[in-house]
Design an enzyme around this catalytic site. Structure first.
Site, PDB file in Angstrom:
ATOM      1  N   LYS A 129       0.991  -1.236  -0.059  1.00 23.55           N
ATOM      2  CA  LYS A 129      -0.081  -0.103  -0.016  1.00 23.55           C
ATOM      3  C   LYS A 129       0.771   1.238  -0.078  1.00 23.55           C
ATOM      4  O   LYS A 129       0.635   2.326  -0.623  1.00 23.55           O
ATOM      5  CB  LYS A 129      -1.126   0.124   1.367  1.00 23.55           C
ATOM      6  N   GLN A 173      -5.237  -2.127   9.394  1.00 23.93           N
ATOM      7  CA  GLN A 173      -5.019  -3.357   8.700  1.00 23.93           C
ATOM      8  C   GLN A 173      -5.734  -4.486   9.255  1.00 23.93           C
ATOM      9  O   GLN A 173      -5.370  -4.534  10.616  1.00 23.93           O
ATOM     10  CB  GLN A 173      -3.619  -3.539   8.362  1.00 23.93           C
ATOM     11  N   ASP A 196     -11.384   2.539   3.643  1.00 23.93           N
ATOM     12  CA  ASP A 196     -12.115   1.168   3.756  1.00 23.93           C
ATOM     13  C   ASP A 196     -13.585   0.864   3.656  1.00 23.93           C
ATOM     14  O   ASP A 196     -13.825  -0.228   3.138  1.00 23.93           O
ATOM     15  CB  ASP A 196     -11.297   0.317   5.106  1.00 23.93           C
TER      16      ASP A 196
HETATM   17  N1  LIG Z   1      -7.864  -2.742   6.393  1.00 22.00           N
HETATM   18  C1  LIG Z   1      -8.108  -4.012   5.567  1.00 22.00           C
HETATM   19  N2  LIG Z   1      -7.598  -5.189   5.847  1.00 22.00           N
HETATM   20  C2  LIG Z   1      -7.530  -6.131   4.757  1.00 22.00           C
HETATM   21  C3  LIG Z   1      -8.218  -5.715   3.643  1.00 22.00           C
HETATM   22  C4  LIG Z   1      -8.554  -4.610   3.288  1.00 22.00           C
HETATM   23  O1  LIG Z   1      -9.338  -4.094   2.248  1.00 22.00           O
HETATM   24  N3  LIG Z   1      -8.640  -3.609   4.373  1.00 22.00           N
HETATM   25  N4  LIG Z   1      -8.183  -6.865   2.426  1.00 22.00           N
HETATM   26  C5  LIG Z   1      -7.353  -7.943   2.734  1.00 22.00           C
HETATM   27  C6  LIG Z   1      -5.683  -7.974   2.516  1.00 22.00           C
HETATM   28  N5  LIG Z   1      -5.413  -6.865   1.381  1.00 22.00           N
HETATM   29  C7  LIG Z   1      -5.234  -5.736   1.645  1.00 22.00           C
HETATM   30  O2  LIG Z   1      -5.163  -5.161   2.641  1.00 22.00           O
HETATM   31  C8  LIG Z   1      -4.890  -7.240   0.285  1.00 22.00           C
HETATM   32  C9  LIG Z   1      -4.934  -8.623  -0.033  1.00 22.00           C
HETATM   33  C10 LIG Z   1      -4.200  -9.013  -1.401  1.00 22.00           C
HETATM   34  C11 LIG Z   1      -3.779  -8.072  -2.231  1.00 22.00           C
HETATM   35  C12 LIG Z   1      -3.122  -8.508  -3.688  1.00 22.00           C
HETATM   36  O3  LIG Z   1      -2.519  -7.837  -4.420  1.00 22.00           O
HETATM   37  N6  LIG Z   1      -2.802  -9.860  -3.839  1.00 22.00           N
HETATM   38  C13 LIG Z   1      -2.051 -10.532  -4.730  1.00 22.00           C
HETATM   39  C14 LIG Z   1      -1.170 -11.763  -4.344  1.00 22.00           C
HETATM   40  C15 LIG Z   1      -0.339 -11.549  -3.057  1.00 22.00           C
HETATM   41  C16 LIG Z   1       0.947 -11.426  -3.544  1.00 22.00           C
HETATM   42  O4  LIG Z   1       1.467 -12.005  -4.252  1.00 22.00           O
HETATM   43  O5  LIG Z   1       1.566 -10.608  -2.890  1.00 22.00           O
HETATM   44  C17 LIG Z   1      -2.888 -10.791  -5.998  1.00 22.00           C
HETATM   45  O6  LIG Z   1      -3.995 -11.673  -5.447  1.00 22.00           O
HETATM   46  O7  LIG Z   1      -2.378 -10.832  -6.851  1.00 22.00           O
HETATM   47  C18 LIG Z   1      -3.740  -6.821  -2.045  1.00 22.00           C
HETATM   48  C19 LIG Z   1      -4.286  -6.328  -0.747  1.00 22.00           C
HETATM   49  C20 LIG Z   1      -7.389  -8.368   4.195  1.00 22.00           C
HETATM   50  N7  LIG Z   1      -7.153  -7.334   5.323  1.00 22.00           N
END
Ligand SMILES: Nc1nc2c(c(=O)[nH]1)N[C@@H](CN(C=O)c1ccc(C(=O)N[C@@H](CCC(=O)O)C(=O)O)cc1)CN2
Length: 369
Positions: A129, A173, A196
């Protein structure tokens, strides 16, 4: 899901689910190796998926570059919804807007992120982020608190950011350590900085007709944005959301309903979920069960948005595991008309939507259009 049979559908017969928190996530995924990559439509108004023949007719004029082979016309195979590329395009659009705002007003949007504890996956998301903020010109503020921190200390950080005029968005988070009251903490984020979209007032407005939330949760918003950018019609379609979490399933269902879909939520107590899922034109799956949704559960031509990010053991992968979605990709790609991969589908959109919400917040606070 209690009434569903979980069966791994990966090529590795030994693949097992791994607890996400023990592992640093990585981007390589053998599942993707056989994906046909279709580059992005440049417009959100032109449908990408009317039919294969019209897709091919549009190929040269509509898309930046398309590598659809002749094989695709004879073999039934879904279009891969490229979330990574869409997210990149959105970040570029946001960067332009931020520069325009900065030049006109001198104001730079600011995002504050609070991370509690030492989960590796959460630390990776927070780092990503911050990197994304840097990339588009958003100022980021970070607070890292140990896992045994008190609820009051988290609340103090939120209060500080609520009062700071250089901060336009605040996020905590998730998940939080078990001893913390998530509801109390999320309620403390000022509604006008709730990028969020988890504040009950924002969720409540999302649920009500004729009311507008200030922010929509990032992952469900990203799912809908992907459908829009690929020109996939939602209005009048039968949509099934698998999972009813506060972060994804429930708001995704509300958003689909706002888009005039007829929405059903399938959850762990649903009887015969396969029968309900098989009737859907659009499926959003957010349960966190690797490969749970099988090809035989899908209506031919359905559109699949896979929100799951599940690590499974993979001795052939350099890190010993790889990421798969909730959906058995190898099976579903043969039946669906379009599907998001994991990784590279919805995940990158979550962060792009966070940047978008932060920019909207700064614009709203400073009355800049
Ligand atoms: N406060 C929050 N907590 C969480 C959220 C949220 O939206 N707000 N969502 C998830 C985690 N998350 C962001 O926080 C998140 C999860 C996955 C990805 C992502 O880009 N994933 C990649 C694969 C991961 C990698 O290889 O590093 C993908 O799918 O291509 C971004 C953000 C829970 N907590």
């Amino acid at each position: 899901m209690a009434s569903m049979i979980f069966s791994d559908c990966s090529s590795s017969a030994t693949a097992r689910l791994l607890p996400l928190r023990c592992h640093k996530l990585h981007r390589s995924c053998s599942v993707l190796s056989f994906c046909r990559r279709v580059s992005l439509p440049l417009t959100s108004t032109r449908p990408l998926l009317p039919s294969l023949s019209s897709l091919q007719a549009h190929v040269s004029s509509t898309f930046v570059s398309v590598s659809v082979t002749a094989k695709m016309a004879t073999e039934s195979s879904a279009i891969v919804i490229d979330g990574k590329s869409v997210a990149k395009q959105i970040r570029e659009e946001i960067a332009v807007e931020i520069a325009r705002m900065r030049e006109a007003t001198g104001i730079v949007p600011g995002l504050a992120v609070i991370l509690v504890g030492d989960r590796k996956d959460s630390a990776t998301y927070v780092r990503n982020k911050k990197k994304a903020c840097d990339g588009v010109g958003i100022n980021s503020f970070e607070v890292n608190l140990p896992g045994d921190t008190t609820e009051q200390e988290v609340l103090n950080s939120i209060t500080k950011f609520n009062e700071d005029p250089s901060v336009h968005g605040i996020l905590v988070q998730l998940p939080l350590p078990k001893h913390m009251n998530e509801e109390k903490i999320l309620n403390a984020v000022g509604i006008e900085k709730d990028v969020d979209g988890f504040h009950p007032l924002n969720i409540g407005r999302l649920a009500m007709r004729g009311r507008e939330p200030l922010f929509v949760p990032c992952t469900p918003k990203g799912c809908i944005e992907l459908l829009h950018r690929y020109g996939i019609q939602i209005k009048g379609k039968k949509a099934v959301v698998i999972g009813r979490s506060n972060i994804v399933g429930m708001p995704a269902a509300l958003l689909l309903q706002r888009e005039d879909a007829t929405v059903t939520i399938v959850h762990s107590r649903t009887n015969n979920p396969e029968d309900i899922i098989r009737d859907a034109d659009i499926i959003i799956s957010a349960v966190g069960q690797a490969n749970m949704v099988r090809g035989s559960w899908i209506k031919p031509g359905a559109v699949i948005i896979d929100v799951g990010i599940n690590p499974v053991e993979d001795p052939e992968s350099p890190r010993g595991y790889r990421l798969v979605g909730d959906v058995c990709y190898e099976e579903v790609v043969k039946v669906a008309s379009a599907v998001t991969p994991v990784p590279g589908g919805v995940g990158p959109m979550t962060i792009a939507m966070l940047l978008s919400n932060t920019l909207s917040s700064a614009k709203r606070m400073h009355n800049f259009n």
